[in-house]
Design a protein around this motif. Structure first.
Motif, PDB file in Angstrom:
ATOM      1  N   THR A  16       0.684  -1.229  -0.155  1.00 36.46           N
ATOM      2  CA  THR A  16      -0.007  -0.030  -0.079  1.00 36.46           C
ATOM      3  C   THR A  16       1.010   1.211  -0.167  1.00 36.46           C
ATOM      4  OG1 THR A  16      -1.752  -1.224   1.297  1.00 36.46           O
ATOM      5  CG2 THR A  16      -1.755   1.223   1.244  1.00 36.46           C
ATOM      6  N   LEU A  17       1.903   1.047   0.585  1.00 38.20           N
ATOM      7  CA  LEU A  17       2.881   2.485   0.902  1.00 38.20           C
ATOM      8  C   LEU A  17       3.395   2.635  -0.462  1.00 38.20           C
ATOM      9  CD1 LEU A  17       4.789   1.643   4.023  1.00 38.20           C
ATOM     10  CD2 LEU A  17       3.177   3.690   3.744  1.00 38.20           C
ATOM     11  N   LEU A  18       3.651   1.864  -1.205  1.00 38.83           N
ATOM     12  CA  LEU A  18       4.338   1.851  -2.679  1.00 38.83           C
ATOM     13  C   LEU A  18       3.198   1.916  -3.830  1.00 38.83           C
ATOM     14  CD1 LEU A  18       7.385  -0.631  -2.145  1.00 38.83           C
ATOM     15  CD2 LEU A  18       7.641   1.849  -2.195  1.00 38.83           C
ATOM     16  N   GLY A  19       2.004   2.014  -3.443  1.00 44.65           N
ATOM     17  CA  GLY A  19       1.024   1.987  -4.452  1.00 44.65           C
ATOM     18  C   GLY A  19       0.648   1.001  -5.252  1.00 44.65           C
ATOM     19  N   TYR A  20       0.784  -0.244  -4.562  1.00 48.43           N
ATOM     20  CA  TYR A  20       0.509  -1.647  -5.323  1.00 48.43           C
ATOM     21  C   TYR A  20      -0.506  -2.192  -4.404  1.00 48.43           C
ATOM     22  CZ  TYR A  20       5.408  -1.423  -7.185  1.00 48.43           C
ATOM     23  OH  TYR A  20       6.534  -1.154  -7.830  1.00 48.43           O
ATOM     24  N   ASN A  21      -1.183  -3.187  -4.997  1.00 47.45           N
ATOM     25  CA  ASN A  21      -2.284  -4.091  -4.439  1.00 47.45           C
ATOM     26  C   ASN A  21      -1.267  -5.258  -3.678  1.00 47.45           C
ATOM     27  OD1 ASN A  21      -4.767  -3.001  -5.262  1.00 47.45           O
ATOM     28  ND2 ASN A  21      -4.018  -3.765  -7.361  1.00 47.45           N
ATOM     29  N   ASP A  22      -1.901  -5.809  -2.597  1.00 44.25           N
ATOM     30  CA  ASP A  22      -1.147  -7.143  -2.195  1.00 44.25           C
ATOM     31  C   ASP A  22      -1.317  -8.178  -3.040  1.00 44.25           C
ATOM     32  OD1 ASP A  22       0.040  -8.269  -0.030  1.00 44.25           O
ATOM     33  OD2 ASP A  22      -1.710  -9.032   0.869  1.00 44.25           O
ATOM     34  N   GLY A  23      -0.232  -9.087  -3.303  1.00 44.40           N
ATOM     35  CA  GLY A  23      -0.194  -9.993  -3.967  1.00 44.40           C
ATOM     36  C   GLY A  23       0.962 -10.165  -5.084  1.00 44.40           C
ATOM     37  N   GLU A  24       2.172  -9.757  -4.414  1.00 44.42           N
ATOM     38  CA  GLU A  24       3.416  -9.855  -5.220  1.00 44.42           C
ATOM     39  C   GLU A  24       3.332  -8.948  -6.446  1.00 44.42           C
ATOM     40  OE1 GLU A  24       4.777 -14.349  -4.457  1.00 44.42           O
ATOM     41  OE2 GLU A  24       4.361 -14.001  -6.191  1.00 44.42           O
ATOM     42  N   GLU A  25       2.709  -7.723  -6.300  1.00 45.94           N
ATOM     43  CA  GLU A  25       2.722  -6.824  -7.413  1.00 45.94           C
ATOM     44  C   GLU A  25       4.098  -6.058  -7.367  1.00 45.94           C
ATOM     45  OE1 GLU A  25      -0.278  -3.936  -8.110  1.00 45.94           O
ATOM     46  OE2 GLU A  25      -1.819  -5.541  -8.388  1.00 45.94           O
TER      47      GLU A  25
END
Length: 259
Positions: A52-61
């Motif tokens: 979340t901090l890096l602007g990704y969804n959880d799940g190895e994005e």
């Protein structure tokens, strides 16, 4: 720098206490320092919070290298035993997963979480036998390279299955135990009967996670739980509070409410 042997032993032993090991979930250096200040015995990263901090969804994005950078900063700022949420290993190839674990171990990490589901548009459970094979290969390779790390295997049966969830969870635990798991993590399990059935079914330490209807820590101890995680819920709540704080500033046209 390798985590000293005593730290790895200490972390393993924390799973055999009378009182369950409460993991302080962290996502950066300030949260790590807070966990240390509040006398947590050990900390664990939340992959969801870091994503979340890096602007990704959880799940190895995110890339493993991005996770590695966070871990480096955290390990350089704490003496607490650190376990890292490695999701499904950031690869489907056991050799590559071992490489990732090796990098984390060199940074001083004492444990990992690895899960039996992946996100392909939506989250799906991996075949239990295939995942157990992967675990066996990982474990053998780590032993060959003399890397001692606590492997907490997360099974996502309670997140993803609608039927026969207890039966399937027990089946997976047995497979993963035979493959060399050191602990089992079951997110989203909440009912006392379910928890007791699972802890009675295995000698491995069982890890549960913060949920709205999760029993209190004293009850969890009586049910045989050995490890309790916070997941990303405290992180989410913190940002909820941040939004409320900013709303107050905007509605009052003043910073007074902060002080």
């Amino acid at each position: 720098y390798f985590a000293p042997k005593y730290k790895k032993m200490e972390f393993k032993n924390l799973h055999n206490q009378v009182t369950p090991l409460l993991i302080g979930n962290v996502w950066d250096v300030p949260s790590t320092k807070t966990a240390e200040k509040l006398n947590f015995q050990a900390i664990g990263t939340s992959s969801s919070a870091i994503a979340t901090l890096l602007g990704y969804n959880d799940g190895e994005e995110m890339e493993f290298s991005e996770l590695e950078y966070f871990i480096k900063r955290i390990t350089q700022n704490t003496n607490l035993p650190l376990s890292v949420d490695l999701e499904s290993g950031y690869s489907r190839n056991p050799k590559q997963i071992v490489q990732h674990i090796k990098i984390l171990s060199e940074l001083g990490v004492v444990g990992i979480n690895i899960e039996d589901s992946i996100v392909n548009e939506k989250r799906i459970l991996l075949d239990a036998n295939d995942f157990a094979k992967t675990l066996t290969e990982i474990k053998q390779q780590l032993e060959k390279e003399n890397i001692d790390i606590f492997i907490n295997v997360r099974t996502d049966t309670f997140i993803l299955l609608k039927e026969n969830v207890i039966t399937e969870t027990k089946r997976r635990i047995e497979l993963y135990q035979n493959a060399g798991a050191n602990g089992i993590f079951i997110p989203c399990i909440e009912k006392e009967n379910d928890i007791k059935t699972i802890t009675d079914s295995t000698s491995l330490p069982i890890n549960v996670m913060c949920m709205p209807n999760l029993p209190n820590f004293e009850t969890l101890a009586k049910l045989g739980v050995k490890r309790i995680s916070m997941g990303n819920f405290l992180f989410d709540k913190m940002y909820g509070n941040f939004e409320e704080t900013v709303k107050n500033v905007l509605s009052q046209n003043s910073f007074k409410s902060i002080f």
